[in-house]
Design a protein around this motif. Structure first.
Motif, PDB file in Angstrom:
ATOM      1  N   PHE A 183      -2.436   2.024   7.146  1.00  0.00           N
ATOM      2  CA  PHE A 183      -1.792   1.112   8.300  1.00  0.00           C
ATOM      3  C   PHE A 183      -2.752   0.170   8.425  1.00  0.00           C
ATOM      4  O   PHE A 183      -2.214  -1.161   8.672  1.00  0.00           O
ATOM      5  CB  PHE A 183      -1.558   1.817   9.693  1.00  0.00           C
ATOM      6  CG  PHE A 183      -0.349   2.720   9.447  1.00  0.00           C
ATOM      7  CD1 PHE A 183       0.803   2.509   9.661  1.00  0.00           C
ATOM      8  CD2 PHE A 183      -0.692   4.198   9.261  1.00  0.00           C
ATOM      9  CE1 PHE A 183       1.879   3.552   9.910  1.00  0.00           C
ATOM     10  CE2 PHE A 183       0.129   5.055   9.575  1.00  0.00           C
ATOM     11  CZ  PHE A 183       1.469   4.748   9.404  1.00  0.00           C
ATOM     12  N   VAL A 184      -4.033   0.298   8.320  1.00  0.00           N
ATOM     13  CA  VAL A 184      -5.168  -0.853   8.416  1.00  0.00           C
ATOM     14  C   VAL A 184      -5.732  -0.593   6.980  1.00  0.00           C
ATOM     15  O   VAL A 184      -5.954   0.305   6.451  1.00  0.00           O
ATOM     16  CB  VAL A 184      -6.158  -0.511   9.372  1.00  0.00           C
ATOM     17  CG1 VAL A 184      -7.126  -1.682   9.079  1.00  0.00           C
ATOM     18  CG2 VAL A 184      -5.676  -0.662  10.569  1.00  0.00           C
ATOM     19  N   LYS A 185      -5.663  -1.632   6.041  1.00  0.00           N
ATOM     20  CA  LYS A 185      -6.136  -1.850   4.830  1.00  0.00           C
ATOM     21  C   LYS A 185      -7.604  -1.114   4.675  1.00  0.00           C
ATOM     22  O   LYS A 185      -8.265  -1.578   5.413  1.00  0.00           O
ATOM     23  CB  LYS A 185      -6.088  -3.182   4.159  1.00  0.00           C
ATOM     24  CG  LYS A 185      -6.318  -3.051   2.549  1.00  0.00           C
ATOM     25  CD  LYS A 185      -6.025  -4.534   2.202  1.00  0.00           C
ATOM     26  CE  LYS A 185      -6.324  -4.446   0.498  1.00  0.00           C
ATOM     27  NZ  LYS A 185      -5.633  -5.188  -0.276  1.00  0.00           N
ATOM     28  N   GLY A 186      -7.622   0.010   3.892  1.00  0.00           N
ATOM     29  CA  GLY A 186      -9.105   0.340   3.531  1.00  0.00           C
ATOM     30  C   GLY A 186      -9.167   1.542   4.539  1.00  0.00           C
ATOM     31  O   GLY A 186     -10.200   2.266   4.340  1.00  0.00           O
TER      32      GLY A 186
ATOM     33  N   ARG B 225       0.774  -1.275  -0.059  1.00  0.00           N
ATOM     34  CA  ARG B 225       0.060  -0.018   0.097  1.00  0.00           C
ATOM     35  C   ARG B 225       0.941   1.260  -0.009  1.00  0.00           C
ATOM     36  O   ARG B 225       2.003   1.213   0.589  1.00  0.00           O
ATOM     37  CB  ARG B 225      -0.764   0.062   1.125  1.00  0.00           C
ATOM     38  CG  ARG B 225      -1.726  -1.107   1.141  1.00  0.00           C
ATOM     39  CD  ARG B 225      -2.778  -1.044   2.197  1.00  0.00           C
ATOM     40  NE  ARG B 225      -2.291  -1.330   3.667  1.00  0.00           N
ATOM     41  CZ  ARG B 225      -2.265  -2.501   4.476  1.00  0.00           C
ATOM     42  NH1 ARG B 225      -2.436  -3.478   3.628  1.00  0.00           N
ATOM     43  NH2 ARG B 225      -1.402  -2.692   5.464  1.00  0.00           N
ATOM     44  N   PRO B 226       0.313   2.344  -0.639  1.00  0.00           N
ATOM     45  CA  PRO B 226       1.310   3.629  -0.656  1.00  0.00           C
ATOM     46  C   PRO B 226       1.366   4.180   0.832  1.00  0.00           C
ATOM     47  O   PRO B 226       0.241   4.469   1.420  1.00  0.00           O
ATOM     48  CB  PRO B 226       0.436   4.488  -1.669  1.00  0.00           C
ATOM     49  CG  PRO B 226      -1.189   3.888  -1.717  1.00  0.00           C
ATOM     50  CD  PRO B 226      -0.959   2.384  -1.180  1.00  0.00           C
ATOM     51  N   PHE B 227       2.488   4.902   1.243  1.00  0.00           N
ATOM     52  CA  PHE B 227       2.526   5.793   2.421  1.00  0.00           C
ATOM     53  C   PHE B 227       3.388   6.803   2.063  1.00  0.00           C
ATOM     54  O   PHE B 227       4.204   6.881   0.987  1.00  0.00           O
ATOM     55  CB  PHE B 227       3.300   4.958   3.492  1.00  0.00           C
ATOM     56  CG  PHE B 227       2.659   3.852   4.121  1.00  0.00           C
ATOM     57  CD1 PHE B 227       1.986   4.334   5.282  1.00  0.00           C
ATOM     58  CD2 PHE B 227       2.271   2.502   3.412  1.00  0.00           C
ATOM     59  CE1 PHE B 227       1.243   3.039   5.790  1.00  0.00           C
ATOM     60  CE2 PHE B 227       1.550   1.684   4.055  1.00  0.00           C
ATOM     61  CZ  PHE B 227       0.837   1.829   5.329  1.00  0.00           C
ATOM     62  N   LYS B 228       3.107   8.023   2.861  1.00  0.00           N
ATOM     63  CA  LYS B 228       4.148   9.039   2.788  1.00  0.00           C
ATOM     64  C   LYS B 228       4.586   9.608   3.919  1.00  0.00           C
ATOM     65  O   LYS B 228       3.911   9.622   5.060  1.00  0.00           O
ATOM     66  CB  LYS B 228       2.939  10.151   2.066  1.00  0.00           C
ATOM     67  CG  LYS B 228       4.003  11.539   1.742  1.00  0.00           C
ATOM     68  CD  LYS B 228       2.926  12.546   1.281  1.00  0.00           C
ATOM     69  CE  LYS B 228       3.610  13.781   0.703  1.00  0.00           C
ATOM     70  NZ  LYS B 228       2.807  14.765  -0.086  1.00  0.00           N
ATOM     71  N   PHE B 229       5.942   9.720   4.087  1.00  0.00           N
ATOM     72  CA  PHE B 229       6.609  10.294   5.069  1.00  0.00           C
ATOM     73  C   PHE B 229       6.944  11.808   4.994  1.00  0.00           C
ATOM     74  O   PHE B 229       7.252  12.181   3.880  1.00  0.00           O
ATOM     75  CB  PHE B 229       7.908   9.582   5.337  1.00  0.00           C
ATOM     76  CG  PHE B 229       8.897  10.122   6.417  1.00  0.00           C
ATOM     77  CD1 PHE B 229       8.479  10.186   7.840  1.00  0.00           C
ATOM     78  CD2 PHE B 229       9.763  11.172   6.124  1.00  0.00           C
ATOM     79  CE1 PHE B 229       9.138  10.793   8.684  1.00  0.00           C
ATOM     80  CE2 PHE B 229      10.656  11.605   7.335  1.00  0.00           C
ATOM     81  CZ  PHE B 229      10.310  11.430   8.409  1.00  0.00           C
TER      82      PHE B 229
END
Length: 186
Positions: free
Chosen positions: A154-157, A105-109
């Motif tokens: 962090f939790v899908k969806g 899944r995509p994340f951004k810091f």
């Protein structure tokens, strides 16, 4: 009477190794209550290197002036002081964004460091639940800190985030022995 205006423009360009963005602007205003002309320049620059990983680096600086509101014009005895000028902040901000994938899944810091020099502050004191302003630009100070944030699924969806911020502020009131709460810029 208050007269305000601003001008801002952005430029985008590419080089062989990066995408660049430059934004510059200026705000100005005049208020006839205290006969003050305010000029607030600002500048930001970002660069997105052509790297394997998705990074964006940002740098910004500028000035911000906050005209006094009615309560800041009233001194401890309720007398209006029309000579109170705007509180001023001079900002320097450096930051970086990093987009990445985790657990598919995509994340951004996002991380930012900042320093703000504060000048012409209007201090106040708190008397139980009543805030009493000094109605004079007799303080200066600074605020500095770091903000860190990770957001994504962090939790899908479910979009969520984790953030951590650490800040330090100091204020110096001219000819004042007793510490007071700092007046803040809105």
């Amino acid at each position: 009477n208050r007269v305000q205006g601003y001008f801002q423009n952005s430029w985008y360009f590419e080089t062989d190794s990066a995408e660049h963005s430059l934004t510059a602007g200026i705000r100005s205003s005049f208020w006839d209550v205290n006969e003050e002309v305010i000029v607030s320049p600002r500048f930001s620059y970002s660069i997105k290197p052509d790297w394997k990983r998705d990074f964006l680096f940002r740098f910004a600086l500028g000035a911000y002036s906050q005209p006094p509101f009615y309560r800041e014009l009233r001194d401890l005895n309720g007398v209006i002081n029309r000579d109170v000028k705007s509180q001023k902040a001079y900002h320097l901000v450096m930051g970086a964004d990093y987009n990445f994938n985790a657990w598919g899944r995509p994340f951004k810091f996002v991380g930012e460091l900042y320093y703000k020099h504060l000048d012409d502050l209007v201090p106040y004191e708190i008397d139980n639940v009543r805030i009493r302003y000094y109605a004079d630009n007799i303080a200066h100070g600074y605020a500095t800190g770091i903000d860190l944030k990770v957001n994504g699924e962090f939790v899908k969806g479910v979009e969520s985030w984790f953030s951590l911020s650490v800040m330090q502020t100091q204020e110096d009131i001219e000819n004042e022995a007793k510490p007071l709460e700092a007046s803040t810029l809105r």
